[in-house]
Design a protein around this motif. Sequence first.
Motif, mmCIF file in Angstrom:
data_model
loop_
_atom_site.group_PDB
_atom_site.id
_atom_site.type_symbol
_atom_site.label_atom_id
_atom_site.label_comp_id
_atom_site.label_asym_id
_atom_site.label_seq_id
_atom_site.Cartn_x
_atom_site.Cartn_y
_atom_site.Cartn_z
ATOM 1 N N LEU A 185 0.841 -1.188 0.000
ATOM 2 C CA LEU A 185 0.000 0.000 0.000
ATOM 3 C C LEU A 185 0.882 1.246 0.000
ATOM 4 N N HIS A 186 0.482 2.224 -0.813
ATOM 5 C CA HIS A 186 1.229 3.468 -0.952
ATOM 6 C C HIS A 186 0.303 4.639 -0.632
ATOM 7 N N TYR A 187 0.921 5.766 -0.284
ATOM 8 C CA TYR A 187 0.119 6.951 0.045
ATOM 9 C C TYR A 187 0.879 8.196 -0.380
ATOM 10 N N SER A 188 0.147 9.135 -0.990
ATOM 11 C CA SER A 188 0.754 10.412 -1.373
ATOM 12 C C SER A 188 0.661 11.363 -0.186
ATOM 13 N N LEU A 189 1.801 11.589 0.440
ATOM 14 C CA LEU A 189 1.881 12.359 1.683
ATOM 15 C C LEU A 189 1.868 13.864 1.442
ATOM 16 N N TYR A 190 2.488 14.258 0.321
ATOM 17 C CA TYR A 190 2.588 15.684 -0.002
ATOM 18 C C TYR A 190 2.502 15.852 -1.518
ATOM 19 N N HIS A 191 1.626 16.752 -1.977
ATOM 20 C CA HIS A 191 1.495 16.975 -3.413
ATOM 21 C C HIS A 191 0.669 18.234 -3.685
ATOM 22 N N PRO A 192 0.912 18.892 -4.826
ATOM 23 C CA PRO A 192 -0.046 19.901 -5.285
ATOM 24 C C PRO A 192 -1.354 19.192 -5.622
ATOM 25 N N ILE A 193 -2.489 19.810 -5.283
ATOM 26 C CA ILE A 193 -3.790 19.160 -5.478
ATOM 27 C C ILE A 193 -4.344 19.546 -6.843
ATOM 28 N N ASN A 203 -0.022 15.786 4.687
ATOM 29 C CA ASN A 203 -0.694 15.023 5.731
ATOM 30 C C ASN A 203 0.331 14.211 6.523
ATOM 31 N N THR A 204 0.899 14.827 7.529
ATOM 32 C CA THR A 204 1.831 14.108 8.400
ATOM 33 C C THR A 204 1.079 13.301 9.455
ATOM 34 N N ALA A 205 -0.170 13.674 9.730
ATOM 35 C CA ALA A 205 -0.944 13.009 10.791
ATOM 36 C C ALA A 205 -1.138 11.529 10.523
ATOM 37 N N ILE A 206 -1.224 11.141 9.260
ATOM 38 C CA ILE A 206 -1.536 9.754 8.914
ATOM 39 C C ILE A 206 -0.466 8.781 9.402
ATOM 40 N N LEU A 207 0.758 9.270 9.533
ATOM 41 C CA LEU A 207 1.847 8.388 9.968
ATOM 42 C C LEU A 207 1.665 7.955 11.414
ATOM 43 N N ASN A 208 1.091 8.822 12.236
ATOM 44 C CA ASN A 208 0.782 8.457 13.617
ATOM 45 C C ASN A 208 -0.567 7.759 13.723
ATOM 46 N N ASP A 209 -1.515 8.195 12.887
ATOM 47 C CA ASP A 209 -2.859 7.605 12.923
ATOM 48 C C ASP A 209 -2.861 6.152 12.466
ATOM 49 N N LYS A 231 8.029 23.339 8.754
ATOM 50 C CA LYS A 231 8.784 24.571 8.588
ATOM 51 C C LYS A 231 9.235 24.716 7.132
ATOM 52 N N ALA A 232 9.509 23.583 6.495
ATOM 53 C CA ALA A 232 9.994 23.602 5.119
ATOM 54 C C ALA A 232 8.888 23.855 4.114
ATOM 55 N N ILE A 233 7.643 23.479 4.478
ATOM 56 C CA ILE A 233 6.510 23.555 3.537
ATOM 57 C C ILE A 233 5.398 24.377 4.168
ATOM 58 N N HIS A 234 5.023 25.468 3.502
ATOM 59 C CA HIS A 234 3.979 26.326 4.063
ATOM 60 C C HIS A 234 3.410 27.240 2.970
ATOM 61 N N PRO A 235 2.077 27.486 2.956
ATOM 62 C CA PRO A 235 1.036 26.823 3.751
ATOM 63 C C PRO A 235 0.628 25.497 3.112
ATOM 64 N N SER A 236 -0.175 24.706 3.828
ATOM 65 C CA SER A 236 -0.646 23.429 3.288
ATOM 66 C C SER A 236 -2.025 23.124 3.858
ATOM 67 N N VAL A 237 -2.690 22.132 3.277
ATOM 68 C CA VAL A 237 -4.024 21.721 3.714
ATOM 69 C C VAL A 237 -4.099 20.196 3.753
ATOM 70 N N ASN A 238 -5.018 19.658 4.549
ATOM 71 C CA ASN A 238 -5.317 18.215 4.495
ATOM 72 C C ASN A 238 -6.782 17.952 4.830
ATOM 73 N N GLY A 239 -7.651 18.854 4.354
ATOM 74 C CA GLY A 239 -9.084 18.755 4.632
ATOM 75 C C GLY A 239 -9.714 17.469 4.155
ATOM 76 N N GLN A 240 -9.252 16.942 3.019
ATOM 77 C CA GLN A 240 -9.835 15.695 2.505
ATOM 78 C C GLN A 240 -9.637 14.551 3.499
#
Length: 748
Positions: A609-617, A680-686, A734-743
């Motif tokens: 299983l793979h997941y796109s953690l960071y990307h332009p939407i 979406n960094t939260a998914i790694l802990n979730d 700190k390296a990436i700003h701003p960002s969203v993960n509403g989906q």
Amino acid sequence: MTKRKIELLAPGGNVDSIKAAILAGANAIYCGLDKFNARNRAVNIDFDDLQGVLHLAHKHNCEIFLTLNIIILESEFSALVSLLNKLQNTSIDGVIVQDIGLLYVLRKHFPSLNIHASTQMTTHNEGQIKFLSKLSATRVNLSRELNLKEIKALSSAAHQQKMLTEVFVHGSNCISFSGICYMSSVHGGNSGNRGRCSQPCRDRYLTTTAGKEYPLNLKDNSAIYDLRELYDAGADSLKIEGRIKGSDYVYTVVDTWRKQLDTFYRTDKVGEENSILYKVFNRNFSNTLLKGDISKDMFIDNPRDHSIKHLSEVNSYASADDLEKGQLKLYKEKEEIKSSVEDKINSVSAIKASLQINLSGEPAAPLKVVVKTPDSEFEVFSKCNLLDKGTEALTKEMVLKRFKAFNDTEYFIEDLNLEEIKGDVYISFKELTALKKRILFILNDSRETLEPIKLPAIKKLTKENEKPNLSVLISSEEEVSFVDETNAQIYFQLPNSFKGKLDAYVDLFTQNEKIIPYFPSVIIGEDYDVAVDFLHCVKPKLIVTNNTGIAYEAYQLGIDWIAGPHLNMANSYSLLSLKEDFNCSGAFISNELNKQQIQNIKRPEDFQLHYSLYHPIVLMTSRQCLFHQVTGCVKNMVDNTCIQSCEKHSSITNLKKDSFLIEKSKGNYHSLYNTNNYLNTAILNDLPNVFSSCMIDLRDVKTETKLNFGKREVISFFEGLLNGSADSEKDVKKAIHPSVNGQYKKGI
């Protein structure tokens, strides 16, 4: 020579619209229940309605197709299988499907149901036809962006696979390729892949440089004058859009197309009168996609009904009074159309047909059951004689309990009469059940009643406590060196079209064997042929693809492949299909899902299983030129040089002050992007230990999200994040700003 007949396929958003379509001469109708269909805004119908509709339609030699054309969540399969168990014992003529997992379940467990591939599957190349054929699809609704030449090629390919093709010929046009539009999902949480599209593309925007207020709004599609060309292209079904339109619209459009088809069959001529189509809802009409003339003429700067404006355009009124009289006349005609259609649909009934059941018999004689329908009468007899003693005498309640299954058919028990039963008689439940089955067999046109299917449980695999690997998506040849500077896998994005650059890309990948080809969602016609040539020349060990046609070709060539994030994987059955049917080694899980929805998915054994953690939407990909209405363009029409050479950026802003970024890069179609990128960094802990690999997309897509460090440093921050290093999450944010993960927070 007698012409082959083309199916006229009509929309049915509710019972009245279905009745209107039948009376207007549709050969088939597509409609949805209140769940699992891609037009949640339509009224839709319930299961009892469906049975009545089937009865009425089949009396008029009209077929009914049920839309189940959304992506399916893991938690929904129990309810969905219950529905399929009911459907397999109806006379439904086909089910329309988007989800690969549902295709898998239908093929393996419900072979009696004909499978139609929805336009949401974005079918536009020969490989996708073969992919769907392997999944037992009997027909495919081709992408509505295709031209006649492309339709002809794909119809030929489909016919070789014993599949039929549908083509949209009338109604609303989507500006995005269907199935890969996330605009409504990201802005408002209403996923188009779940039937909830809120149509933000038709919103009003701040006036653009080109002077437009509705820069994403297309005219309606109408191919009424292109019937001969569609016939010659081999299209099997002509599909009218409109499940959220009224019955007057449906009747008028279907009736017009019915007359056009009948004239063509009878005289070999195509009529040239379409004025009636302007008297029901329309946004003006265009057939330029079908003609391959992708031009600014396709747009209209107003999403509302064009009827009144059209009236003014075709009539040169001498005064304002004359204009008002003309408008009043049109309003009257519209009301007359509605009234006439209402009278027609009120003249027929779409309720289930009644059953009159009469039982007669006496001890030592068989039980006789006479069944009367509105159209026929038949009788059946028990194989065993009635008895004069037993545990429970034959009663109306007992019979109703055994015969209640009749109410799940196109019929309902209106009257059950036992007056001709002489005295107290007894019969076994087994014998009553056998009688029920024989009656059902006759009522169901000599079809055996199928037993309910229970899906085999999918085992949840446990994983070792391993950390996911990092993969990086790039599109610049200057960044190929990353492959030697990091332990991350490097994916290289191939464009939608690289005609004329095949040799250069073959050289790039053969000289850099560690980089992994990453294919886009849309690869049409000659571009697909070039992409296939690339696979044959390079023979990469692994690819990532968002296009099922490329997936099929990789499977045929024995190339290991991963299903990309835009294939919308959302359940275990999709993953099983990819692995078992196409030897796929892994898949990205859809970024539209939330924690719980992902957590429910069970991966197959030996499958990653793979997941796109960071990307332009990317909100949509369009074959139209999005700059025509935004900044203007010196060209009126999109041509091959536009695809290969054009490179532009702009933006639009709606009245809520939401901005969207437009990008056209070389070799690619136009794309609309969200202002801020997804992180979406939260998914790694979730969800620890779920994913084998997480991807970050470092392509140079110009959004308002900024990288505050160089790409190599950003890669190292993410490597630290995946390895669980202290402060790594802070470093990433700190390296990436701003960002969203509403989906991820909302899900679908």
